[in-house]
Design an enzyme around this catalytic site. Structure first.
Site, PDB file in Angstrom:
ATOM      1  N   LYS A  12      36.946 -49.201  16.588  1.00 43.90           N
ATOM      2  CA  LYS A  12      36.765 -49.369  15.138  1.00 43.90           C
ATOM      3  C   LYS A  12      37.894 -48.791  14.307  1.00 43.90           C
ATOM      4  O   LYS A  12      37.902 -48.920  13.090  1.00 43.90           O
ATOM      5  CB  LYS A  12      35.454 -48.663  14.710  1.00 43.90           C
ATOM      6  CG  LYS A  12      34.225 -49.178  15.404  1.00 43.90           C
ATOM      7  CD  LYS A  12      32.988 -48.463  14.891  1.00 43.90           C
ATOM      8  CE  LYS A  12      31.786 -48.723  15.771  1.00 43.90           C
ATOM      9  NZ  LYS A  12      30.770 -47.688  15.644  1.00 43.90           N
ATOM     10  N   LYS A  52      20.979 -51.457  24.183  1.00 48.91           N
ATOM     11  CA  LYS A  52      20.014 -50.378  23.951  1.00 48.91           C
ATOM     12  C   LYS A  52      19.410 -50.456  22.546  1.00 48.91           C
ATOM     13  O   LYS A  52      20.018 -51.011  21.633  1.00 48.91           O
ATOM     14  CB  LYS A  52      20.678 -49.020  24.168  1.00 48.91           C
ATOM     15  CG  LYS A  52      21.615 -48.593  23.085  1.00 48.91           C
ATOM     16  CD  LYS A  52      21.977 -47.110  23.245  1.00 48.91           C
ATOM     17  CE  LYS A  52      22.836 -46.686  22.072  1.00 48.91           C
ATOM     18  NZ  LYS A  52      23.101 -45.300  21.964  1.00 48.91           N
ATOM     19  N   LYS A  99      19.405 -46.722  16.565  1.00 48.08           N
ATOM     20  CA  LYS A  99      18.879 -46.317  15.264  1.00 48.08           C
ATOM     21  C   LYS A  99      19.695 -46.832  14.094  1.00 48.08           C
ATOM     22  O   LYS A  99      19.200 -46.921  12.985  1.00 48.08           O
ATOM     23  CB  LYS A  99      18.716 -44.795  15.180  1.00 48.08           C
ATOM     24  CG  LYS A  99      20.014 -44.002  15.222  1.00 48.08           C
ATOM     25  CD  LYS A  99      19.763 -42.534  14.917  1.00 48.08           C
ATOM     26  CE  LYS A  99      20.366 -41.599  15.936  1.00 48.08           C
ATOM     27  NZ  LYS A  99      21.814 -41.701  16.127  1.00 48.08           N
TER      28      LYS A  99
END
Ligand code: AQP
Length: 327
Positions: A113, A193, A196
């Site tokens: 990123k 996965k 959150k």
């Protein structure tokens, strides 16, 4: 109590998920009785990307309340918010002065990123903060999932380099890989996965604070396959195996044993939803009580901060002394 010190943090980058509970929080709660445990809300790590200050504050408080509501006992372990202990940032700077640009450039997050316009400098330097989190408490063992091992490797490298440049100062931590079985997958996309930081309303993510109806609905809609055969086979039946893993983990049984006791996908989903709701309901209730009682929450926060400052102070003082910034 064992003399082992272990340490783990959770970044409040979103409302915590069932994955965070099964893969991290529940383990912290079990381990607090076996080791000298340091468990913290890594609020500073959530600032490396775009964020809203009010939401950040709310998530930090809610995450701490979830730590306590899940059973972390501030008398037993040291449970704290990272930014309450300014030594983390101080030591991070000393470690930035120890790290090399080349090794930080090779960190996965930065490689993925770091070249976007407007990337924050902290996305490049945060591994030094993570190393500081670990080295400040003299942790012997750092329980990590595979995706985190690069960070602990860097902490080890920096500890070894600092010790050899300035004299023996830091404990060199051991990496303790966490069992892969602890990985909870996204209910809609079991190829990855449960995370959150996915959008708040993501149907594949069970949040620890979801109400029972929402949990039941998300599990009912979980992706399975067209076989209609309840079999534990993560490679070929990832959706079904994920539900079996969740149910097995919550009922403390091997997933293959769970599979033999259930015949239809409907039953599997119902049993999984029941187990998740039974586990999360009291945690949610306690979380809400704590948020309604800021004085109690604050008392625990202060207790954690005081313990963490006391424990970290000798390591920071030794590092200051070794590097030559104290008189
Ligand atoms: N799906 C998961 N299954 C098992 N364990 C999980 N953890 C996270 N997701 C799962 C564990 O929770 C802890 C949180 O560490 P973190 O805050 O550094 O976040 P992370 O590992 O990057 O996980 P998230 O929740 O997916 O956060 P975002 O979306 O912000 O990247 C760790 O112990 C992790 O293993």
């Amino acid at each position: 109590m064992s003399t082992f010190r272990d340490l783990s943090g959770i970044t409040p980058s979103g409302q915590l998920t069932l994955g965070n509970y099964l893969g991290a929080l529940r383990r912290f709660v079990q381990r607090q009785y076996e080791v000298d445990g340091y468990y913290f809300v890594a609020d500073l790590h959530a600032l490396t990307v775009d964020h809203d200050p009010a939401r950040h504050r709310q998530l930090t408080t809610s995450t701490m309340a979830l730590f306590l509501a899940s059973g972390l006992d501030p008398e037993q372990a040291t449970v704290f918010v990272q930014s309450d202990v300014s030594a983390h940032v101080h030591l991070a700077y000393l470690l930035e002065c120890t790290a090399h640009v080349g090794e930080l450039s090779r960190m996965i997050q930065f490689k993925q990123k770091g070249h976007r316009p407007g990337t924050r400098a902290s996305l490049f330097t945060y591994p030094c903060l993570m190393a500081a989190d670990i080295l400040l408490y003299g942790a012997d063992r750092v329980p990590v999932g595979g995706d985190q091992s690069q960070h602990v490797e860097l902490a080890r490298d920096l500890a070894i380099r600092f010790n050899s440049l300035y004299g023996d100062t830091f404990v060199v931590p051991e990496l303790e890989p966490v069992a892969l079985a602890a990985r909870v997958l996204d209910l809609q996309d079991p190829g990855r996965k449960m995370s959150k930081s996915d959008p708040e309303d993501a149907a594949g993510v069970i949040r620890m604070l979801d109400n029972p109806d929402v949990i039941a609905k998300k599990i009912r809609r979980a992706v399975t396959d067209s076989d209609n055969e309840v079999l534990y086979d993560p490679k070929h039946k990832p959706g079904v195996s994920n539900l079996l893993d969740i149910l097995a983990s919550l009922t403390d049984q091997p997933p293959r044993d769970v599979a033999t006791s259930i015949t239809t996908y409907g039953q599997l989903k119902q049993a999984t939803a029941d187990a998740v709701i039974t586990t999360l309901k009291p945690i949610r209730r306690r979380h809400d009580e704590l948020l309604k009682n800021p004085a109690e929450l604050n008392r625990m926060l202060v207790m954690g901060a005081v313990k963490a400052r006391e424990a970290s102070e000798p390591f920071l003082a030794a590092a200051n002394q070794a590097i030559g910034i104290t008189r």
